[in-house]
Design an enzyme around this catalytic site. Sequence first.
Site: not given
Ligand code: IMP
Length: 185
Positions: A50-51, A110
């Site tokens: 949803k972000g 992230d």
């Molecule tokens: P990744 O797969 O670790 O790159 O994470 C991606 C997803 O994790 C993002 O689309 C967010 O939904 C969630 N996420 C990662 N870090 C944050 C943060 O600092 N705040 C909120 N959501 C996060």
Amino acid sequence: MALLKAVDPKGLLKKELITEEEIKTKVEELAERITIDYQGKKPLFIGILKGAFVFLSDLVRKIEIPLEIDFMSVSSYGKATQTSGVVKIEKDLDRDIRNRHIILVEDILDTGLTLKYLVDTLSARNPASIEICTLLVKEGKQRVNIEPKYVGFTIPDEFVVGYGLDFAGMYRHLNSIYAIDTDKI
Ligand code: IMP
């Protein structure tokens, strides 16, 4: 932070990292670059729910070429503030993306595991091209090789909320981006 008491009764918001004005300027910059880069094309923007819903909606309204929009919803298994790397598609695209120019729109990169999984999955469907547009990148956190073409801001390794980003479903409606106090969770 006192003004935010109404939306943050537990007082988790620690500091404002990126202001509404800074976001607005950056979104316009990104939209201008995309408008130039995709002249003569009709890209398909894929918002990752949803972000990305707030970012996507502001971004596309500043783009001055024909385009289409679709959404995917993914969930990753893991603790509240950490990704496990196992991604599940909750809602897939409504259309075929063969020969389409895809721009994946994400709120934050992230570890990169979510986007890596999505790029791999969508690439197998033979789009003409696939690029990533992410509002935020957490500095030094990527565990996989992923290179977004369009990046809004690089931020320190803090858990952030607002402008679409949530903590436990909360804070998505804030106009700026805030770091939250993880000690209070
Ligand atoms: P990744 O797969 O670790 O790159 O994470 C991606 C997803 O994790 C993002 O689309 C967010 O939904 C969630 N996420 C990662 N870090 C944050 C943060 O600092 N705040 C909120 N959501 C996060």
